[in-house]
Design an enzyme around this catalytic site. Structure first.
Site, PDB file in Angstrom:
ATOM      1  CG  ASP A 324      -2.167   0.857   0.996  1.00  0.00           C
ATOM      2  OD1 ASP A 324      -3.245   0.284   0.821  1.00  0.00           O
ATOM      3  OD2 ASP A 324      -2.045   2.099   0.991  1.00  0.00           O
ATOM      4  CG  ASN A 329      -5.550   3.417   5.030  1.00  0.00           C
ATOM      5  OD1 ASN A 329      -5.953   3.955   6.051  1.00  0.00           O
ATOM      6  ND2 ASN A 329      -6.040   3.700   3.844  1.00  0.00           N
ATOM      7  CE  LYS A 378     -12.863   3.609  -2.526  1.00  0.00           C
ATOM      8  NZ  LYS A 378     -13.336   2.481  -1.719  1.00  0.00           N
ATOM      9  CB  ILE A 416     -10.650  -4.967  -7.149  1.00  0.00           C
ATOM     10  CG1 ILE A 416      -9.895  -5.957  -6.260  1.00  0.00           C
ATOM     11  CG2 ILE A 416     -11.967  -4.549  -6.512  1.00  0.00           C
ATOM     12  CD1 ILE A 416     -10.574  -7.266  -6.053  1.00  0.00           C
ATOM     13  CB  SER A 417     -13.374  -4.432 -12.392  1.00  0.00           C
ATOM     14  OG  SER A 417     -13.717  -3.445 -13.360  1.00  0.00           O
ATOM     15  CE  LYS A 420     -19.297   4.756  -9.393  1.00  0.00           C
ATOM     16  NZ  LYS A 420     -19.735   3.640  -8.538  1.00  0.00           N
ATOM     17  CB  VAL A 458     -18.337  -1.615  -1.193  1.00  0.00           C
ATOM     18  CG1 VAL A 458     -18.116  -2.390   0.090  1.00  0.00           C
ATOM     19  CG2 VAL A 458     -17.978  -2.473  -2.399  1.00  0.00           C
ATOM     20  CB  THR A 482     -26.417  13.838  -6.675  1.00  0.00           C
ATOM     21  OG1 THR A 482     -26.813  12.471  -6.796  1.00  0.00           O
ATOM     22  CG2 THR A 482     -25.019  13.914  -6.093  1.00  0.00           C
TER      23      THR A 482
END
Length: 623
Positions: A324, A329, A378, A416-417, A420, A458, A482
């Site tokens: 990372d 984190n 993201k 990991i996709s 979107k 998520v 929104t």
């Protein structure tokens, strides 16, 4: 010395108990004779009275000895339970048998029924002495609680089962909790109108709102750990209309272990209102390909990456490597895994997936066999303002990690996709679609099995709407949405990670795995529910403000491209999208051109993206 001092029992307490016990033994011994002769002193045989006098002192000494043996002078009687009751009975039985043997040995005659009556009376009197303190304490607490009732939080408990009993027991015995159970709700008609530890069971779920008003309820505790998701959602949907704060007990395993307590209660989360069963995976399949393997997780400090590390650690890898760029984190997940899995062979590294030398060095040193690539930018609005960074981190980072996986002979590579990536309307989604294309291209020319896993939003992950809504509610509002009609597919973090792990087990190379996430939810409904779960009224206590769609944001996300393009897997919730073929030579040239443009901070980067992802439509693009 300290231990001996700590374990010493106050002498005055022991003396008082001994004196009361002596009086108790003398009185119950005579009482047994008195009852045997039908409460007539004149009718008692003088022989028995003489025997009573002869055995009095030995009887007292023997009985006190058995009281010591059965630890009747060591128990904390204000918390006395069934164990202490058993000890009293055993001490009384032993004392009665010892008296019988002593009388037989010394020739002192007593009626045969005397010993039974003596045992019964001694047990009763000793219980009154021991448990009397506790009874007086409970009465005193009840009286005090009536005085302090207005200061306590009036509480309703849903479910009249074992978890409810444990909570009531704790509320009854503790003087430090500020909760006052006023009523219980249970759907079993047979228990309606009855009392559970003095608290009335007033009815089923249809009575919740009326009971809230009648008893002035401020807090509701959902105490049915075994309830399925649908039942829990139905009941919580009613509870959230009450305006009360909601809390729930943990899972069933805490109930089995006896861990249910007021301190273990947790806030009701929005996940509890999803209304579908959690996704189940075949743990044996996952265990089969993760156990004793060297696993690398990029972005392992993030919400998805961190949960991946937790679940992988539970499946006994030979070594788990976390990479990372953000040290805080990485440190947090490192410390958590060390605490939870002290035997885990864990390596935590700081570095960027964009750094070729760093990536190659990690692969050469540790030789991972399985790679989960979760490192990515993201945040959609942020990437609209910094599109070149999205390409450098997402696209270039994926390309470098995938290339290293191929070069060093990784067995499986899982990307990991996101949903979107389907017909993307923003830079972030388009960058993830390019990542999927990289995975498919690499799979066709490599011995490594490259796959991608695509899922929706998520709940509770970094950057999701739930933490933002919670912060806005804590600040008193407004909660910003929104558009009133905007909808999204949602899943929990453990569900998302379970899908990724299962996909890794299914991987044969080139697949894009897609989750059937059920019905989408309106963001507005999420906001309203979260406000109600927090004990506020939407539009009155907390304002909901509509801000308009942000750049690159869709009204809805297309999780699946076309149903006919999907293949089923052994897991009914997981599908495989049939691969889309493209000219790899052209794609590779376009990819190099895109990365070069991003490095130069090109202002025309969106046009470069659109050359690769034909379905990408940026704001303002002409048709």
């Amino acid at each position: 010395m300290e231990i001996r001092k700590f374990s010493k029992i106050p002498l005055n307490r022991i003396i008082a108990l001994v004196l009361m016990d002596i009086m108790c033994i003398v009185v119950t011994s005579f009482g047994a004779l008195y009852i045997r002769y039908e409460f007539s002193f004149q009718s008692i045989d003088p022989v028995f009275l003489q025997s009573y006098e002869n055995i009095m002192v030995p009887n007292v000494l023997m009985t006190l000895s058995f009281f010591v043996i059965w630890k009747l002078y060591k128990s904390v009687w204000r918390y006395a339970s069934a164990n202490e009751l058993i000890n009293i009975i055993m001490a009384a039985v032993c004392a009665s048998l010892a008296q019988l043997i002593f009388c037989s040995a010394t020739g002192n005659r007593m009626p045969r029924s005397y010993y039974v009556l003596y045992c019964f009376l001694l047990t009763t009197a000793t219980c009154c002495i021991r448990f009397g303190y506790r009874i007086l304490r409970i009465i005193n607490n009840k009286r005090a609680s009536m005085v302090e009732r207005k200061q306590k939080v009036s509480t309703m408990i849903i479910g009249a089962g074992a978890a409810c009993n444990m909570i009531l027991k704790e509320l009854e015995s503790s003087q430090y909790l500020n909760l006052c159970a006023r009523c219980i709700i249970d759907d079993q008609p047979g228990c309606h109108g009855k009392l559970m530890r003095g608290v009335p069971i007033v009815g089923g779920r249809d009575c919740i709102l009326d009971a809230v008003e009648q008893y002035g309820i401020d807090e509701i505790i959902f105490a049915i750990p075994s309830a399925n998701t649908q039942t829990k959602k139905e009941i919580l949907d009613i509870c959230k209309e009450s305006g009360c704060k909601l809390r729930t007990v943990p899972g069933t395993y805490q109930l089995i272990n006896g861990d249910v307590s007021v301190s273990a209660l947790k806030e009701v989360e929005i996940e509890d209102l999803l209304g579908r069963e959690p996704i189940e995976i075949n743990s044996e399949e996952v265990l089969g390909y993760v156990r004793d393997r060297v696993v690398l997780v990029t972005g392992g400090g993030g919400s998805i990456g961190g949960e991946l590390c937790r679940q992988i650690a539970a499946h006994s890898p030979r070594k788990l490597i976390i990479l990372d760029i953000y040290e805080n984190n990485a440190y947090e997940i490192q410390q958590e895994l060390i605490r939870r899995y002290p035997e885990l062979n864990l390596v935590v590294l700081i570095g960027s997936v964009r750094n070729t030398n760093r990536v190659n060095s990690i692969f050469e040193t540790y030789r991972p066999e399985i790679v989960y690539h979760a490192a990515a930018h993201k945040h959609v609005p942020l990437m609209e303002d910094s599109p070149n960074e999205a390409i450098k981190n997402n696209v270039m980072g994926t390309y470098k990690i995938a290339t290293a996986a191929d070069r060093y002979g990784v067995d499986r590579f899982v990307l990991i996709s996101t949903d979107k990536a389907v017909n993307p309307a923003n830079v972030m989604g388009a960058s993830k679609r390019i990542c999927e294309m990289i995975v498919q291209m690499m799979n066709r020319k490599s011995g490594t099995n490259f796959v991608a896993v695509r899922f929706g939003n998520v709940l509770g992950s970094n950057g999701s709407v739930i933490p933002l809504f919670k912060q806005q509610i804590a600040e008193g509002g407004p909660v910003t949405v929104t558009d009133p009609e905007i909808i999204r597919y949602f899943m929990t973090i453990p569900e998302a990670v379970s899908l990724v792990l299962q996909a890794g087990a299914y991987a044969r190379g080139g697949e894009i795995f897609v989750l059937d996430m059920g019905e989408p939810m309106k963001i507005l409904d999420l906001a309203v529910n979260l406000i109600k779960l927090s004990g506020y009224r939407p539009g009155e206590d907390i304002e909901i403000r509509f801000t308009g769609l942000r750049p690159g944001e869709k009204m809805y996300e297309e999780l699946l491209i076309q149903q006919e393009n999907l293949e089923k897997t052994a897991n009914r919730m997981i599908f495989i999208e049939k691969p889309t073929y493209f000219n790899e030579e052209i794609f590779e040239r376009q990819l190099e051109k895109l990365i070069a443009a991003a490095k130069k901070e090109s202002s025309d980067i969106r046009r470069e993206i659109r050359e690769i992802v034909g379905t990408y439509r940026a704001e303002g693009d002409a048709e």
